[in-house]
Write a protein that holds these residues in place. Structure first.
Motif, short mmCIF file in Angstrom:
data_model
loop_
_atom_site.label_atom_id
_atom_site.label_comp_id
_atom_site.label_asym_id
_atom_site.label_seq_id
_atom_site.Cartn_x
_atom_site.Cartn_y
_atom_site.Cartn_z
N THR A 256 -6.76 44.72 56.24
CA THR A 256 -8.12 44.20 56.06
C THR A 256 -9.15 45.32 56.17
O THR A 256 -10.11 45.37 55.39
CB THR A 256 -8.42 43.11 57.11
OG1 THR A 256 -7.48 42.05 56.96
CG2 THR A 256 -9.83 42.57 56.94
N ALA A 257 -8.93 46.24 57.13
CA ALA A 257 -9.86 47.37 57.29
C ALA A 257 -9.87 48.23 56.04
O ALA A 257 -10.93 48.68 55.58
CB ALA A 257 -9.46 48.20 58.50
N PHE A 258 -8.69 48.47 55.46
CA PHE A 258 -8.65 49.23 54.21
C PHE A 258 -9.33 48.45 53.09
O PHE A 258 -10.07 49.02 52.28
CB PHE A 258 -7.20 49.55 53.83
CG PHE A 258 -7.08 50.25 52.51
CD1 PHE A 258 -7.63 51.50 52.32
CD2 PHE A 258 -6.42 49.65 51.45
CE1 PHE A 258 -7.53 52.15 51.09
CE2 PHE A 258 -6.31 50.29 50.23
CZ PHE A 258 -6.86 51.54 50.06
N GLY A 259 -9.11 47.14 53.04
CA GLY A 259 -9.78 46.32 52.04
C GLY A 259 -11.29 46.35 52.17
O GLY A 259 -12.00 46.21 51.18
N LEU A 260 -11.76 46.55 53.40
CA LEU A 260 -13.21 46.60 53.61
C LEU A 260 -13.86 47.79 52.90
O LEU A 260 -15.04 47.74 52.58
CB LEU A 260 -13.53 46.64 55.10
CG LEU A 260 -13.43 45.31 55.85
CD1 LEU A 260 -13.63 45.51 57.35
CD2 LEU A 260 -14.45 44.31 55.31
N VAL A 261 -13.08 48.85 52.69
CA VAL A 261 -13.63 49.96 51.90
C VAL A 261 -14.03 49.45 50.52
O VAL A 261 -15.13 49.74 50.02
CB VAL A 261 -12.60 51.11 51.79
CG1 VAL A 261 -13.14 52.22 50.88
CG2 VAL A 261 -12.26 51.66 53.16
N GLY A 262 -13.14 48.67 49.91
CA GLY A 262 -13.48 48.07 48.62
C GLY A 262 -14.57 47.03 48.73
O GLY A 262 -15.42 46.90 47.84
N GLY A 263 -14.56 46.26 49.84
CA GLY A 263 -15.60 45.25 50.02
C GLY A 263 -16.98 45.86 50.16
O GLY A 263 -17.95 45.40 49.53
N VAL A 264 -17.09 46.90 50.98
CA VAL A 264 -18.37 47.58 51.14
C VAL A 264 -18.82 48.21 49.83
O VAL A 264 -20.02 48.30 49.53
CB VAL A 264 -18.27 48.63 52.26
CG1 VAL A 264 -19.53 49.50 52.31
CG2 VAL A 264 -18.05 47.96 53.61
N SER A 265 -17.84 48.63 49.02
CA SER A 265 -18.19 49.29 47.76
C SER A 265 -19.00 48.39 46.83
O SER A 265 -19.68 48.89 45.93
CB SER A 265 -16.93 49.79 47.04
OG SER A 265 -16.23 48.72 46.41
N ILE A 266 -18.92 47.08 47.04
CA ILE A 266 -19.69 46.16 46.21
C ILE A 266 -21.19 46.45 46.34
O ILE A 266 -21.95 46.33 45.38
CB ILE A 266 -19.38 44.70 46.59
CG1 ILE A 266 -17.92 44.38 46.24
CG2 ILE A 266 -20.31 43.72 45.86
CD1 ILE A 266 -17.47 43.01 46.71
N ILE A 267 -21.61 46.87 47.55
CA ILE A 267 -23.03 47.18 47.77
C ILE A 267 -23.49 48.27 46.81
O ILE A 267 -24.51 48.14 46.12
CB ILE A 267 -23.27 47.62 49.23
CG1 ILE A 267 -22.90 46.49 50.19
CG2 ILE A 267 -24.72 48.07 49.42
CD1 ILE A 267 -22.93 46.92 51.65
N SER A 268 -22.72 49.37 46.76
CA SER A 268 -23.14 50.48 45.90
C SER A 268 -22.78 50.23 44.44
O SER A 268 -23.37 50.85 43.54
CB SER A 268 -22.51 51.80 46.38
OG SER A 268 -21.12 51.67 46.59
N ARG A 269 -21.84 49.33 44.16
CA ARG A 269 -21.58 48.96 42.78
C ARG A 269 -22.78 48.22 42.20
O ARG A 269 -23.14 48.39 41.03
CB ARG A 269 -20.31 48.09 42.68
CG ARG A 269 -19.04 48.84 42.93
CD ARG A 269 -17.84 47.90 43.04
NE ARG A 269 -16.68 48.61 43.54
CZ ARG A 269 -15.79 49.25 42.80
NH1 ARG A 269 -15.94 49.27 41.49
NH2 ARG A 269 -14.76 49.87 43.34
N ILE A 270 -23.38 47.36 43.01
CA ILE A 270 -24.56 46.62 42.56
C ILE A 270 -25.79 47.53 42.54
O ILE A 270 -26.57 47.53 41.59
CB ILE A 270 -24.81 45.41 43.47
CG1 ILE A 270 -23.66 44.40 43.33
CG2 ILE A 270 -26.13 44.73 43.11
CD1 ILE A 270 -23.73 43.26 44.31
N GLY A 271 -25.96 48.33 43.60
CA GLY A 271 -27.16 49.15 43.72
C GLY A 271 -27.08 50.49 43.02
O GLY A 271 -28.10 51.18 42.87
N GLY A 272 -25.86 50.88 42.57
CA GLY A 272 -25.70 52.19 41.97
C GLY A 272 -26.53 52.36 40.71
O GLY A 272 -27.13 53.43 40.48
#
Length: 395
Positions: A256-272
């Motif tokens: 789950t912790a490793f998956g959170l790297v991808g989950g958090v990436s959604i923030i910068s995917r939207i804001g990038g």
């Protein structure tokens, strides 16, 4: 309502294509980058050493990116829907494959086919969906990468839970069946819009154009830099789950912790995209690499709160690099041959992917620790920053 009225940019039909494509995108990146979770149970189930098995997953990553690159360069004139449906069929066909083979060669073939299907779906959807939009193209493109981010967040813990519950063979079959269904839906809904049909450059014209570009210093530095910009995550995926488990998390908590790297990436995917509009794609991309490098450094710390900050920074870096490399390349080379240039640089990413999983796995196995693996990941990230910074200085 006539067909012309429903099939127009930004219509309901456009959003149907975008949603179906985003669902398909969930299954493209999530499985290839779950190999750190798959390695140990697959090693035990098939009596293949973890280091040897990591080469199987490097083959999957290679065919994933090479498949995307080949589609970008050679298949621009082929109809998209039959290709998507063919990928769904291939995925469905290999779902029961692990009941029939367990050798190193058999596993290599299965995962090579899987990587090719996943990579082809990725590049097709990434090139189709934006063409259905005019005024809302940015939002639709963001939806694509949110699908990617969700896949990176959800697939690692899903793989861990499914294998723990069903075992390797049945778990593989179940996830592949779900993937095939998602690709089937994408194949039914997604095709190139009619207003984009028409003549395109021949493969020979595209290859000649690429050969001319390959002689330039900018292309050479970018080819290396973009490859390394994805290599740090390929390395991380090889050891992150085990690292988190060594820090005291359970198997489920580590995945789950490793998956959170991808989950958090959604923030910068939207804001990038917004950041690129304000600061430029080059600065935004380099800032993403800085965030990734800072996150990697924090992995040296044993304290979990520090690791949590590292996971957040890694996620921001991952989302930014994954989203912004396409605007970066198109800003340099133009959008007219965007699919071809993105496909070409995916070949660079695929080539580096051959080395990263075995390198990450071996660095842990032969040192009995994670310091070397983390250090290598940091060096790769810094090298990517240097190559892209220098290569785009005058762009």
């Amino acid at each position: 309502m006539t067909n012309d009225e429903t099939e127009r940019p930004d219509s309901r039909r456009s959003w149907l294509v975008a949603v179906a494509g985003a669902i398909g995108m969930v299954f493209t990146f999530g499985t290839p980058f779950s190999y750190g979770i798959l390695r140990q149970p697959f090693s035990e189930a098939f009596a293949v050493s973890p280091v040897a098995l990591s080469t199987v997953f490097s083959i999957m990553l290679f065919t994933f990116f090479i498949g995307a690159g080949a589609v970008g360069v050679f298949a621009a004139r082929l109809p998209a829907r039959p290709l998507l449906l063919a990928c769904a069929a291939v995925t469905a066909a290999i779902a029961p494959a692990l009941f029939l083979t367990g050798s190193y060669l058999g596993l290599s073939l299965v995962f090579a086919l899987l990587g090719l299907a996943l990579g082809t779906v990725y590049v097709l959807l990434a090139s189709i969906i934006p063409r259905w939009f005019d005024e809302r193209r940015g939002a639709a493109t963001g939806l694509i990468f949110v699908g990617n981010g969700l896949g990176l967040a959800l697939l690692p813990p899903i793989w861990q839970a499914v294998i723990a519950r069903l075992g390797v063979r049945q778990g593989f079959a179940a996830v592949m069946a779900a993937t095939a269904v998602a690709f089937l839906l994408a194949g039914i809904a997604c095709r190139r819009p009619p207003w984009t049909d028409g003549a395109t450059d021949s493969s020979g014209d595209v290859l000649e154009w690429i050969r001319r570009l390959a002689r330039t210093r900018t292309f050479q530095l970018l080819f290396v830099g973009i490859a390394l910009a994805f290599s740090w995550y390929q390395l991380l995926a090889a050891f992150a789950v085990d690292l988190f488990a060594a820090r005291g998390l359970t198997a489920a908590g580590a995945s789950t912790a490793f998956g959170l790297v991808g989950g958090v990436s959604i923030i910068s995917r939207i804001g990038g995209g917004y950041l690129a509009d304000r600061a430029g794609a080059r600065r935004a991309f380099l800032a993403s690499l800085v965030s990734a490098a800072a996150g990697v450094l924090l992995l040296f710390a044993p304290q979990f709160p520090v690791l949590a900050v590292g996971v957040f920074l890694l996620g921001i870096g991952l989302g930014g690099t994954a989203t912004l490399y396409i605007p970066l390349l198109m800003g340099i080379y133009g959008a007219d041959r965007g699919t071809a240039i993105v496909g070409t640089f995916n070949v660079a990413i695929g080539t580096s992917a051959l080395a990263m999983p075995p390198l990450g796995t071996a660095s842990v196995a032969y040192t009995d620790g994670y310091a070397l693996a983390v250090a290598l990941t940091f060096v790769v990230t810094v090298a990517s920053f240097w190559a892209i910074s220098v290569g785009t200085r005058r762009s």
